[in-house]
Design a protein around this motif. Structure first.
Motif, PDB file in Angstrom:
ATOM      1  N   THR A  98       8.365  43.606  24.207  1.00 21.26           N
ATOM      2  CA  THR A  98       7.697  43.997  22.960  1.00 21.26           C
ATOM      3  C   THR A  98       8.498  43.589  21.727  1.00 21.26           C
ATOM      4  O   THR A  98       7.941  43.127  20.738  1.00 21.26           O
ATOM      5  N   VAL A  99       9.822  43.813  21.796  1.00 22.32           N
ATOM      6  CA  VAL A  99      10.691  43.432  20.677  1.00 22.32           C
ATOM      7  C   VAL A  99      11.502  42.214  21.118  1.00 22.32           C
ATOM      8  O   VAL A  99      12.070  42.197  22.213  1.00 22.32           O
ATOM      9  N   SER A 100      11.548  41.213  20.264  1.00 24.88           N
ATOM     10  CA  SER A 100      12.268  39.983  20.607  1.00 24.88           C
ATOM     11  C   SER A 100      13.741  40.257  20.879  1.00 24.88           C
ATOM     12  O   SER A 100      14.384  41.030  20.177  1.00 24.88           O
ATOM     13  N   ARG A 101      14.269  39.584  21.906  1.00 25.54           N
ATOM     14  CA  ARG A 101      15.701  39.686  22.199  1.00 25.54           C
ATOM     15  C   ARG A 101      16.497  38.577  21.526  1.00 25.54           C
ATOM     16  O   ARG A 101      17.715  38.477  21.723  1.00 25.54           O
ATOM     17  N   TYR A 102      15.842  37.752  20.726  1.00 24.27           N
ATOM     18  CA  TYR A 102      16.555  36.674  20.031  1.00 24.27           C
ATOM     19  C   TYR A 102      17.554  37.301  19.045  1.00 24.27           C
ATOM     20  O   TYR A 102      17.159  38.043  18.144  1.00 24.27           O
ATOM     21  N   GLY A 103      18.824  36.999  19.253  1.00 28.20           N
ATOM     22  CA  GLY A 103      19.853  37.584  18.386  1.00 28.20           C
ATOM     23  C   GLY A 103      20.365  38.924  18.865  1.00 28.20           C
ATOM     24  O   GLY A 103      21.183  39.542  18.195  1.00 28.20           O
ATOM     25  N   LEU A 104      19.889  39.372  20.001  1.00 30.11           N
ATOM     26  CA  LEU A 104      20.471  40.545  20.666  1.00 30.11           C
ATOM     27  C   LEU A 104      21.507  39.997  21.644  1.00 30.11           C
ATOM     28  O   LEU A 104      21.143  39.263  22.571  1.00 30.11           O
ATOM     29  N   ILE A 105      22.783  40.309  21.424  1.00 25.53           N
ATOM     30  CA  ILE A 105      23.819  39.770  22.308  1.00 25.53           C
ATOM     31  C   ILE A 105      23.553  40.286  23.717  1.00 25.53           C
ATOM     32  O   ILE A 105      23.476  41.487  23.941  1.00 25.53           O
TER      33      ILE A 105
ATOM     34  N   PRO B  81      26.068  33.181  12.442  1.00 20.72           N
ATOM     35  CA  PRO B  81      25.467  32.205  11.532  1.00 20.72           C
ATOM     36  C   PRO B  81      23.943  32.359  11.401  1.00 20.72           C
ATOM     37  O   PRO B  81      23.313  31.576  10.712  1.00 20.72           O
ATOM     38  N   TYR B  82      23.364  33.348  12.063  1.00 21.32           N
ATOM     39  CA  TYR B  82      21.897  33.513  11.974  1.00 21.32           C
ATOM     40  C   TYR B  82      21.516  34.979  12.127  1.00 21.32           C
ATOM     41  O   TYR B  82      22.342  35.802  12.529  1.00 21.32           O
ATOM     42  N   ASP B  83      20.249  35.283  11.803  1.00 22.79           N
ATOM     43  CA  ASP B  83      19.703  36.632  11.944  1.00 22.79           C
ATOM     44  C   ASP B  83      18.946  36.767  13.252  1.00 22.79           C
ATOM     45  O   ASP B  83      18.173  35.874  13.640  1.00 22.79           O
ATOM     46  N   ALA B  84      19.081  37.912  13.913  1.00 17.78           N
ATOM     47  CA  ALA B  84      18.205  38.246  15.036  1.00 17.78           C
ATOM     48  C   ALA B  84      16.772  38.384  14.508  1.00 17.78           C
ATOM     49  O   ALA B  84      16.563  38.741  13.345  1.00 17.78           O
ATOM     50  N   THR B  85      15.794  38.123  15.368  1.00 17.97           N
ATOM     51  CA  THR B  85      14.394  38.266  14.951  1.00 17.97           C
ATOM     52  C   THR B  85      14.097  39.702  14.516  1.00 17.97           C
ATOM     53  O   THR B  85      13.368  39.923  13.544  1.00 17.97           O
ATOM     54  N   ALA B  86      14.676  40.686  15.210  1.00 16.60           N
ATOM     55  CA  ALA B  86      14.444  42.086  14.821  1.00 16.60           C
ATOM     56  C   ALA B  86      14.946  42.343  13.394  1.00 16.60           C
ATOM     57  O   ALA B  86      14.351  43.132  12.654  1.00 16.60           O
ATOM     58  N   ILE B  87      16.036  41.669  13.017  1.00 18.58           N
ATOM     59  CA  ILE B  87      16.575  41.822  11.650  1.00 18.58           C
ATOM     60  C   ILE B  87      15.647  41.147  10.639  1.00 18.58           C
ATOM     61  O   ILE B  87      15.373  41.693   9.573  1.00 18.58           O
ATOM     62  N   VAL B  88      15.164  39.954  10.978  1.00 17.03           N
ATOM     63  CA  VAL B  88      14.221  39.262  10.091  1.00 17.03           C
ATOM     64  C   VAL B  88      12.997  40.160   9.866  1.00 17.03           C
ATOM     65  O   VAL B  88      12.553  40.374   8.727  1.00 17.03           O
ATOM     66  N   ASN B  89      12.467  40.720  10.974  1.00 16.27           N
ATOM     67  CA  ASN B  89      11.298  41.587  10.860  1.00 16.27           C
ATOM     68  C   ASN B  89      11.604  42.841  10.040  1.00 16.27           C
ATOM     69  O   ASN B  89      10.774  43.301   9.248  1.00 16.27           O
ATOM     70  N   LEU B  90      12.798  43.378  10.252  1.00 13.00           N
ATOM     71  CA  LEU B  90      13.213  44.576   9.515  1.00 13.00           C
ATOM     72  C   LEU B  90      13.267  44.295   8.020  1.00 13.00           C
ATOM     73  O   LEU B  90      12.740  45.064   7.205  1.00 13.00           O
TER      74      LEU B  90
END
Lengths: 488, 98
Positions: free
Chosen positions: A199-206, A104-113
Motif C-alpha cells: 500500500t505504501v511505497s518502500r522506495y527510500g525505506l532502507i 541524495p534523494y527523498d523516499a516516496t513516502a516523504i515526497v507524498n508527505l
C-alpha cells in the motif's frame, strides 16, 4: 499560546488551523519547545531540523492565507523514523555503518508527505536496521518510554512511539516488519498502524526484510493515523511490489461505517502465560464491542506458534541479502585498518554493524547456505503459506480480529538484551500479520496497575483499511484510554 | 533438519563477509544454537503439499518504460563515498602486477 497544544490530535489541530486560532508556525514552535523541554529524558530524536520546519510552517500559513492548502495535514508536524530517507539529511538507520550517510534523494513516502503539506519534524531513533523490539540496539542512544523512563519504548520504531506519546510531535512515520510499529505504539499508549503490504511505497525505506517491510503511521488517535496513511499511500512505479489497484480513502470512510461488525477472537492469542492485566484489558475491550452490538466469534489460527521460526528464518535471510550492500566500498563506513578489497568488506562490516545485526546476518546466511536452504528457508516459505491460509479462513467468518498487541507491557532496560530468543518470542502477536501481508493497528485499551499502557490489536483484511480504521475508531469513541497522557 | 548444535560460525561469518571477535563467535554460536533448536518446531508439520510463499501477494515482473529520465549526477551519487577521486571510487588494487 496554549501550553497543551502539544498534546492535541491532528484532527483537533486541523480545526484550530482552519479557524485561525493557531498558525502552523505556532504549532511547529510548540513541537520544538516541547522536544527541547523533554528530550533529555526521552531521547527520541537523533536529529532535528528547526529552521527548515519553521520555514515549511511559514509556507503552510501562506498557503492557508491564500486559500490553497494541500490537504487536511497541511501544517502538521510529522517525525520520521531514521530509516526513511530525506534528501540532504542524515539517514543513519541508527547504525554506525551509516553514521555519515546523507541521502541524495527523498523516499516516496516523504515526497507524498510533503505534497500533503505536512511538515517533516526531526529524525527519530530506532533499533539498528529495525532489528529489535526495544530500540536498545541503536548505535546512538537508548530511547525511554515516556510513561516510565526506566523502561524501553518498544521497537523497532521506539523513537516514533515515544515522541508521539511525549507530545514532541503530532504524528510520526515508522516502519513495521514484524510489529515494529504496533508493539511500540502499544507500549507507549499511542495508535500505530501497519498497512496492507504494497500500500505504501518502500522506495527510500532502507530495506530490512523486503517481503515484510511496510511504512505506516503513528498518532494519538485513530482518525489521525487514517489521515496520515491516506497522505502517504498509493501506487509507485519506483517500488516493484507497490499495489497498483484501488486503495480506500480511510479518513473519509470512518464516519460512514458504523457496524455492527463480526469480530474474531483467535484463542491462540490468549495463551495461559499471557500477562493477566493485559488479558483483562483486552477481554474488557472485546466485551465493549459486544455491548455495542458486535458479534464475537471464536476463531482458530492453528499455525500461530510456528510464526516465530518462520519469521526469524525469512526475515534474517532477506536481511542477510539486503545488508550485503554495506560493503565499505561505495557509500558506507570503510575501516581504516583494511589492506585489500576483501579485508574492507570484513572489517568495515565488523566495525560498522552492532551485535544484533551481526547475529541476524549470521542466522540469515546460515539458513540460506548450501545444505540448509531446503530445511530452513524453503520450509519456512511453505509454512508461511499455511499461516496466510489461517488468516484467509478466519476472515471467511469475520470482519476483523481482536488480540493483544504485546504479551507484556514495557519492560526495563537490559532485561532481555542477554537472551535474544526471549526477545524474539515477544513478537508472537504481531509477526503473523506481516507474514500474511494483512493490515493491523494497535490502539490504547488500558493501563496496568504499574501505570503502563496496554494495546489492543485490530487485524483487518487486505486493502480494507477503511473497515479496520472504522472498527478501531468505534472503540476509541466508546472509551477514553486514548486520552491518557504520561507525566513528564 | 540437521543437528542444531553444528552451526559453524566461522563458515557462516565468512559467507557473510563479516569479521567477528572471538567473544562474538563464542556468544553467537551458543545463542544461534538455542535459536535453531527453537526452529526445530517447523519439523512438526507436513508441508509436502504446500507451495512456498515468497511474497504476501503475487508479484510479477514490473518493467519500466525504456525512456531516459533525470538521475543523480556523479557528484550526488558519490556524496557518501568513503574515498573518491576524479568522479570515481577509490579502492585497493584488486589485480596482481603482471
Amino acid at each position: 499560546m496554549s501550553e497543551d497544544l502539544y498534546y492535541k490530535t491532528a484532527t483537533e489541530l486541523r480545526r484550530l488551523l482552519e479557524n485561525r486560532t493557531i498558525s502552523a508556525v505556532e504549532l511547529v514552535q510548540s513541537a520544538i519547545a516541547r522536544t527541547k523541554a523533554t528530550d533529555d529524558k526521552v531521547r527520541a530524536y537523533l536529529d532535528t531540523n528547526e529552521d527548515e520546519a519553521i520555514e515549511l510552517a511559514r509556507a503552510s500559513d501562506e498557503r492557508r492565507a491564500n486559500g490553497k492548502i494541500l490537504g487536511p495535514l497541511d501544517g502538521i508536524p510529522v517525525s520520521i523514523k531514521d530509516l526513511i530517507v530525506e534528501k540532504g539529511k542524515l539517514a543513519r538507520c541508527s547504525s554506525r555503518i551509516l553514521e555519515n550517510f546523507v541521502s541524495p534523494y527523498d523516499a516516496t513516502a516523504i515526497v507524498n508527505l510533503r505534497n500533503s503539506g505536512a511538515i517533516p519534524w526531526g529524525r527519530v531513533n530506532m533499533d539498528e536496521f529495525a532489528m529489535g523490539s526495544s530500540t536498545e540496539t541503536s548505535y546512538f542512544q537508548k530511547t525511554a518510554n515516556p510513561w516510565d523512563l526506566e523502561r524501553i519504548p518498544g521497537g523497532s520504531s521506539g523513537g516514533s512511539a515515544a515522541c508521539v506519546a511525549a507530545g514532541q510531535t503530532v504524528l510520526s512515520l515508522g516502519s513495521d516488519t514484524g510489529g515494529s510499529i504496533r508493539q511500540p505504539a502499544a507500549l507507549c499508549g499511542v495508535v500505530g498502524m501497519k498497512p496492507t503490504y504494497g500500500t505504501v511505497s518502500r522506495y527510500g525505506l532502507i530495506a530490512f526484510a523486503s517481503s515484510l517491510d511496510q511504512i505506516g503511521p503513528f498518532s494519538r488517535c485513530v482518525e489521525d493515523s487514517a489521515m496520515l496513511l491516506d497522505a502517504i499511500s498509493g501506487y509507485d512505479p519506483l517500488d516493484s511490489t507497490s499495489y497498483s489497484g484501488d486503495i480506500p480513502n480511510c479518513a473519509q470512510a470512518i464516519p460512514e461505517k458504523k457496524g455492527p461488525w463480526k469480530l474474531g477472537i483467535p484463542k491462540e492469542y490468549f495463551p495461559d502465560n499471557l500477562d493477566p492485566e493485559i488479558r483483562t484489558a483486552v477481554e474488557a475491550a472485546v466485551d465493549n464491542y459486544r455491548a455495542r452490538g458486535c458479534e464475537i466469534i471464536e476463531v482458530e489460527l492453528p499455525h500461530t506458534e510456528l510464526a516465530i521460526p518462520v519469521y526469524y528464518i525469512i526475515a534474517t535471510a532477506e536481511a542477510s541479502s539486503n545488508l550485503s550492500r554495506y560493503d565499505g566500498i561505495r557509500y558506507t563506513h570503510r575501516s581504516e585498518e583494511s589492506t585489500d578489497a576483501l579485508d574492507i568488506y570484513f572489517k568495515s562490516r565488523g566495525e560498522g554493524f552492532g551485535e544484533e545485526v551481526k547475529r541476524r546476518i549470521c542466522l540469515g546466511s546460515f539458513v540460506l547456505s548450501s545444505g540448509y536452504y531446503d530445511a530452513y528457508y524453503l520450509r519456512a516459505q511453505k509454512v508461511r503459506n499455511l499461516i496466510r491460509k489461517d488468516f484467509q479462513n478466519a476472515f471467511k467468518q469475520v470482519d476483523a480480529l481482536l488480540t493483544p498487541t504485546s504479551p507484556t507491557p514495557a519492560f526495563k532496560f537490559g532485561e532481555r538484551t542477554e537472551d535474544p530468543l526471549t526477545m524474539y518470542l515477544s513478537d508472537i502477536f504481531t509477526i503473523n500479520v506481516n507474514l500474511a501481508g494483512f493490515p493491523a493497528l494497535s490502539l490504547p485499551c488500558g493501563l496496568t496497575s504499574g501505570n503502563l499502557p496496554i494495546g489492543l490489536q485490530v487485524i483487518g483484511q487486505p486493502l480494507k483499511e477503511d473497515d479496520l480504521f472504522a472498527i478501531a475508531h468505534s472503540y476509541e469513541q466508546a472509551n477514553d484510554y486514548w486520552k491518557l497522557r504520561p507525566t513528564l | 533438519m540437521s543437528d542444531a548444535s553444528n552451526i559453524d560460525i566461522d563458515y557462516v561469518a565468512n559467507l557473510a563477509r563479516l569479521q567477528l571477535t572471538p567473544e562474538e563467535k563464542q556468544r553467537f554460536a551458543g545463542q544461534l544454537g538455542d535459536i535453531l533448536e527453537h526452529f526445530e518446531k517447523l519439523k512438526s508439520i507436513d508441508v509436502s503439499n504446500e507451495e512456498p510463499m515468497a511474497h504476501p501477494f503475487p508479484v510479477f515482473n514490473v518493467l519500466g518504460a525504456d525512456e531516459a529520465s533525470p538521475t543523480l549526477s556523479p557528484e550526488q551519487a558519490l556524496v557518501n563515498a568513503p574515498k573518491q577521486r576524479d568522479q570515481q571510487l577509490v579502492v585497493p588494487k584488486v589485480v596482481d602486477d603482471a
